[in-house]
Scaffold this motif. Structure first.
Motif, PDB file in Angstrom:
ATOM      1  N   GLY A  90     -44.647 -38.673 -61.985  1.00 57.82           N
ATOM      2  CA  GLY A  90     -45.851 -39.245 -61.387  1.00 57.82           C
ATOM      3  C   GLY A  90     -46.974 -39.239 -62.399  1.00 57.82           C
ATOM      4  O   GLY A  90     -46.846 -38.694 -63.499  1.00 57.82           O
ATOM      5  N   PRO A  91     -48.117 -39.837 -62.073  1.00 63.76           N
ATOM      6  CA  PRO A  91     -49.230 -39.931 -63.013  1.00 63.76           C
ATOM      7  C   PRO A  91     -49.858 -38.570 -63.328  1.00 63.76           C
ATOM      8  O   PRO A  91     -49.788 -37.637 -62.536  1.00 63.76           O
ATOM      9  N   LEU A  92     -50.456 -38.487 -64.495  1.00 58.40           N
ATOM     10  CA  LEU A  92     -51.157 -37.275 -64.917  1.00 58.40           C
ATOM     11  C   LEU A  92     -52.466 -37.156 -64.143  1.00 58.40           C
ATOM     12  O   LEU A  92     -53.211 -38.124 -63.992  1.00 58.40           O
ATOM     13  N   ARG A  93     -52.740 -35.960 -63.621  1.00 56.55           N
ATOM     14  CA  ARG A  93     -53.976 -35.721 -62.871  1.00 56.55           C
ATOM     15  C   ARG A  93     -54.842 -34.733 -63.650  1.00 56.55           C
ATOM     16  O   ARG A  93     -54.356 -33.686 -64.087  1.00 56.55           O
ATOM     17  N   GLU A  94     -56.102 -35.084 -63.830  1.00 56.51           N
ATOM     18  CA  GLU A  94     -57.010 -34.244 -64.620  1.00 56.51           C
ATOM     19  C   GLU A  94     -57.979 -33.492 -63.717  1.00 56.51           C
ATOM     20  O   GLU A  94     -58.539 -34.051 -62.772  1.00 56.51           O
ATOM     21  N   TYR A  95     -58.181 -32.196 -64.037  1.00 60.07           N
ATOM     22  CA  TYR A  95     -59.143 -31.357 -63.351  1.00 60.07           C
ATOM     23  C   TYR A  95     -60.122 -30.800 -64.383  1.00 60.07           C
ATOM     24  O   TYR A  95     -60.138 -31.258 -65.530  1.00 60.07           O
ATOM     25  N   ASP A  96     -60.922 -29.845 -63.994  1.00 63.60           N
ATOM     26  CA  ASP A  96     -61.961 -29.345 -64.884  1.00 63.60           C
ATOM     27  C   ASP A  96     -61.391 -28.712 -66.147  1.00 63.60           C
ATOM     28  O   ASP A  96     -61.704 -29.097 -67.260  1.00 63.60           O
ATOM     29  N   ARG A  97     -60.513 -27.722 -65.981  1.00 62.51           N
ATOM     30  CA  ARG A  97     -59.991 -26.986 -67.127  1.00 62.51           C
ATOM     31  C   ARG A  97     -58.496 -27.215 -67.374  1.00 62.51           C
ATOM     32  O   ARG A  97     -57.923 -26.643 -68.285  1.00 62.51           O
ATOM     33  N   TYR A  98     -57.857 -28.008 -66.556  1.00 67.82           N
ATOM     34  CA  TYR A  98     -56.422 -28.180 -66.677  1.00 67.82           C
ATOM     35  C   TYR A  98     -55.986 -29.557 -66.213  1.00 67.82           C
ATOM     36  O   TYR A  98     -56.763 -30.319 -65.634  1.00 67.82           O
ATOM     37  N   VAL A  99     -54.748 -29.876 -66.524  1.00 67.05           N
ATOM     38  CA  VAL A  99     -54.143 -31.118 -66.059  1.00 67.05           C
ATOM     39  C   VAL A  99     -52.888 -30.757 -65.265  1.00 67.05           C
ATOM     40  O   VAL A  99     -52.350 -29.655 -65.401  1.00 67.05           O
ATOM     41  N   SER A 123     -38.574 -30.751 -56.519  1.00 65.67           N
ATOM     42  CA  SER A 123     -39.774 -31.266 -57.179  1.00 65.67           C
ATOM     43  C   SER A 123     -40.699 -30.124 -57.579  1.00 65.67           C
ATOM     44  O   SER A 123     -40.825 -29.129 -56.874  1.00 65.67           O
ATOM     45  N   TYR A 124     -41.320 -30.284 -58.732  1.00 66.98           N
ATOM     46  CA  TYR A 124     -42.233 -29.278 -59.262  1.00 66.98           C
ATOM     47  C   TYR A 124     -43.561 -29.934 -59.637  1.00 66.98           C
ATOM     48  O   TYR A 124     -43.602 -31.103 -60.026  1.00 66.98           O
ATOM     49  N   THR A 125     -44.637 -29.196 -59.494  1.00 65.37           N
ATOM     50  CA  THR A 125     -45.930 -29.626 -60.013  1.00 65.37           C
ATOM     51  C   THR A 125     -46.316 -28.643 -61.109  1.00 65.37           C
ATOM     52  O   THR A 125     -46.410 -27.443 -60.875  1.00 65.37           O
ATOM     53  N   VAL A 126     -46.509 -29.178 -62.318  1.00 68.73           N
ATOM     54  CA  VAL A 126     -46.783 -28.348 -63.495  1.00 68.73           C
ATOM     55  C   VAL A 126     -48.268 -28.374 -63.815  1.00 68.73           C
ATOM     56  O   VAL A 126     -48.890 -29.439 -63.855  1.00 68.73           O
ATOM     57  N   PHE A 127     -48.842 -27.194 -64.051  1.00 69.85           N
ATOM     58  CA  PHE A 127     -50.260 -27.063 -64.386  1.00 69.85           C
ATOM     59  C   PHE A 127     -50.380 -26.533 -65.814  1.00 69.85           C
ATOM     60  O   PHE A 127     -49.810 -25.491 -66.150  1.00 69.85           O
ATOM     61  N   VAL A 128     -51.118 -27.281 -66.661  1.00 65.89           N
ATOM     62  CA  VAL A 128     -51.258 -26.917 -68.072  1.00 65.89           C
ATOM     63  C   VAL A 128     -52.745 -26.882 -68.438  1.00 65.89           C
ATOM     64  O   VAL A 128     -53.509 -27.767 -68.041  1.00 65.89           O
ATOM     65  N   ALA A 129     -53.154 -25.866 -69.208  1.00 64.04           N
ATOM     66  CA  ALA A 129     -54.525 -25.812 -69.704  1.00 64.04           C
ATOM     67  C   ALA A 129     -54.820 -27.096 -70.484  1.00 64.04           C
ATOM     68  O   ALA A 129     -54.014 -27.538 -71.293  1.00 64.04           O
ATOM     69  N   LYS A 130     -55.986 -27.693 -70.234  1.00 65.30           N
ATOM     70  CA  LYS A 130     -56.303 -29.002 -70.807  1.00 65.30           C
ATOM     71  C   LYS A 130     -56.289 -28.982 -72.342  1.00 65.30           C
ATOM     72  O   LYS A 130     -55.758 -29.889 -72.980  1.00 65.30           O
ATOM     73  N   LYS A 131     -56.839 -27.943 -72.949  1.00 66.67           N
ATOM     74  CA  LYS A 131     -56.867 -27.872 -74.414  1.00 66.67           C
ATOM     75  C   LYS A 131     -55.465 -27.847 -74.991  1.00 66.67           C
ATOM     76  O   LYS A 131     -55.169 -28.488 -75.993  1.00 66.67           O
ATOM     77  N   ALA A 132     -54.585 -27.086 -74.351  1.00 63.04           N
ATOM     78  CA  ALA A 132     -53.212 -26.991 -74.833  1.00 63.04           C
ATOM     79  C   ALA A 132     -52.486 -28.326 -74.672  1.00 63.04           C
ATOM     80  O   ALA A 132     -51.723 -28.746 -75.545  1.00 63.04           O
ATOM     81  N   PHE A 133     -52.717 -28.996 -73.543  1.00 67.13           N
ATOM     82  CA  PHE A 133     -52.064 -30.283 -73.308  1.00 67.13           C
ATOM     83  C   PHE A 133     -52.488 -31.307 -74.351  1.00 67.13           C
ATOM     84  O   PHE A 133     -51.665 -32.060 -74.876  1.00 67.13           O
ATOM     85  N   ILE A 181     -45.847 -24.680 -60.944  1.00 63.06           N
ATOM     86  CA  ILE A 181     -45.492 -23.974 -62.179  1.00 63.06           C
ATOM     87  C   ILE A 181     -46.730 -23.855 -63.080  1.00 63.06           C
ATOM     88  O   ILE A 181     -47.351 -24.863 -63.422  1.00 63.06           O
ATOM     89  N   ILE A 182     -47.086 -22.619 -63.448  1.00 62.82           N
ATOM     90  CA  ILE A 182     -48.136 -22.394 -64.428  1.00 62.82           C
ATOM     91  C   ILE A 182     -47.468 -22.420 -65.803  1.00 62.82           C
ATOM     92  O   ILE A 182     -46.634 -21.583 -66.114  1.00 62.82           O
ATOM     93  N   CYS A 183     -47.826 -23.394 -66.637  1.00 61.94           N
ATOM     94  CA  CYS A 183     -47.157 -23.604 -67.917  1.00 61.94           C
ATOM     95  C   CYS A 183     -47.709 -22.684 -68.999  1.00 61.94           C
ATOM     96  O   CYS A 183     -48.919 -22.626 -69.215  1.00 61.94           O
ATOM     97  N   PHE A 184     -46.797 -21.962 -69.680  1.00 60.18           N
ATOM     98  CA  PHE A 184     -47.178 -21.129 -70.813  1.00 60.18           C
ATOM     99  C   PHE A 184     -46.798 -21.790 -72.136  1.00 60.18           C
ATOM    100  O   PHE A 184     -47.343 -21.468 -73.174  1.00 60.18           O
ATOM    101  N   GLN A 185     -45.830 -22.689 -72.087  1.00 64.50           N
ATOM    102  CA  GLN A 185     -45.396 -23.375 -73.306  1.00 64.50           C
ATOM    103  C   GLN A 185     -44.882 -24.753 -72.940  1.00 64.50           C
ATOM    104  O   GLN A 185     -44.128 -24.918 -71.997  1.00 64.50           O
ATOM    105  N   ILE A 186     -45.345 -25.757 -73.683  1.00 60.34           N
ATOM    106  CA  ILE A 186     -44.889 -27.126 -73.456  1.00 60.34           C
ATOM    107  C   ILE A 186     -44.445 -27.711 -74.789  1.00 60.34           C
ATOM    108  O   ILE A 186     -45.154 -27.602 -75.782  1.00 60.34           O
ATOM    109  N   THR A 187     -43.250 -28.284 -74.804  1.00 55.39           N
ATOM    110  CA  THR A 187     -42.664 -28.819 -76.029  1.00 55.39           C
ATOM    111  C   THR A 187     -42.285 -30.282 -75.819  1.00 55.39           C
ATOM    112  O   THR A 187     -41.655 -30.622 -74.821  1.00 55.39           O
ATOM    113  N   VAL A 188     -42.705 -31.133 -76.744  1.00 50.72           N
ATOM    114  CA  VAL A 188     -42.302 -32.539 -76.715  1.00 50.72           C
ATOM    115  C   VAL A 188     -40.995 -32.652 -77.485  1.00 50.72           C
ATOM    116  O   VAL A 188     -40.943 -32.400 -78.683  1.00 50.72           O
ATOM    117  N   LEU A 189     -39.925 -33.003 -76.775  1.00 51.99           N
ATOM    118  CA  LEU A 189     -38.606 -33.081 -77.396  1.00 51.99           C
ATOM    119  C   LEU A 189     -38.397 -34.449 -78.048  1.00 51.99           C
ATOM    120  O   LEU A 189     -38.855 -35.466 -77.522  1.00 51.99           O
TER     121      LEU A 189
END
Length: 223
Positions: A13-22, A45-55, A91-99
């Motif tokens: 689904g589409p990326l959703r942006e919030y104040d400090r995370y996506v 189905s999962y919803t993944v939350f990533v800190a905006k700076k890290a994303f 899911i609170i993301c601690f590491q995200i890798t682009v394969l």
């Protein structure tokens, strides 16, 4: 301690942006078998939350995240408002890798130039708990030269022989100052791949413990 989870795939689904995370949604196949009498699970189905700076450091965009194959490592959470978490599991993301995709992999085989991008978000930063964000600003954006993998600090087993020693405190303090400046260790730890037993780098193990690092860079013992 929350169970760590790993997801692989593309956003559904589409990326959703919030104040400090996506946030974005993913899904994976459920268990192929179920107890007799229960319906087999097809997808979860999962919803993944990533800190905006890290994303932002991954280079992903609202458009590319729908097509790029990514690997997400994190922990499940029940603290997300239901209107922000349409997935069955948050899911609170601690590491995200682009394969790398198939074409990239073929290019790698021929010129050995391209590599998967790995970004380590803020250590233990829960995007929706902004009160904690101010005290959890330590980042691990890159890893030291020679790193072959990144493993959970809690998974490393320290032999008793190391525990009986005390590394030079002056050199230990130098490594601590390096981590404060750069956000990562100056060298990876050496461990056995299968057992995760520490073979070299006890000083940096102590530094990682002192700096409360959840994940540490490692190389595998070749002996």
């Amino acid at each position: 301690m929350p169970h760590k989870m790993t997801l692989t795939g593309s956003a559904t689904g589409p990326l959703r942006e919030y104040d400090r995370y996506v946030a974005f949604d993913m899904r994976e196949k459920g268990s192929p078998s179920a107890p007799k009498g229960l319906k087999k699970s097809t997808f979860i189905s999962y919803t993944v939350f990533v800190a905006k700076k890290a994303f932002n450091k991954t280079g992903l965009t609202k458009k590319s995240i729908m097509h790029e194959k990514i690997l997400v490592q994190g922990e499940p959470t029940l603290d997300i408002p239901i209107d922000e978490c349409p997935g069955e599991i948050g899911i609170i993301c601690f590491q995200i890798t682009v394969l790398p995709n198939k074409n990239d992999k073929e290019a790698n085989d021929s010129n050995d130039k391209k590599e998967a991008k790995t970004v380590h978000p803020d250590v233990k930063q829960t995007p929706v708990q902004e009160k904690k964000a101010a005290s959890e600003k330590k980042q691990q954006p890159i890893q030291p030269k020679g790193t072959k993998d990144v493993v959970s600090f809690d998974d490393i087993i320290v032999p008793e022989a190391f525990l009986k020693t005390r590394p030079n405190p002056v050199k230990t303090e130098e490594v601590i100052e390096f981590v404060k400046r750069t956000g990562h260790l100056d060298k990876p730890l050496t461990i056995e791949k299968e057992t995760k037993v520490l073979k070299d780098g006890y000083r940096r193990y102590i530094v990682a413990k002192t700096m409360k690092m959840d994940n540490v860079p490692v190389v595998y013992d070749q002996k």
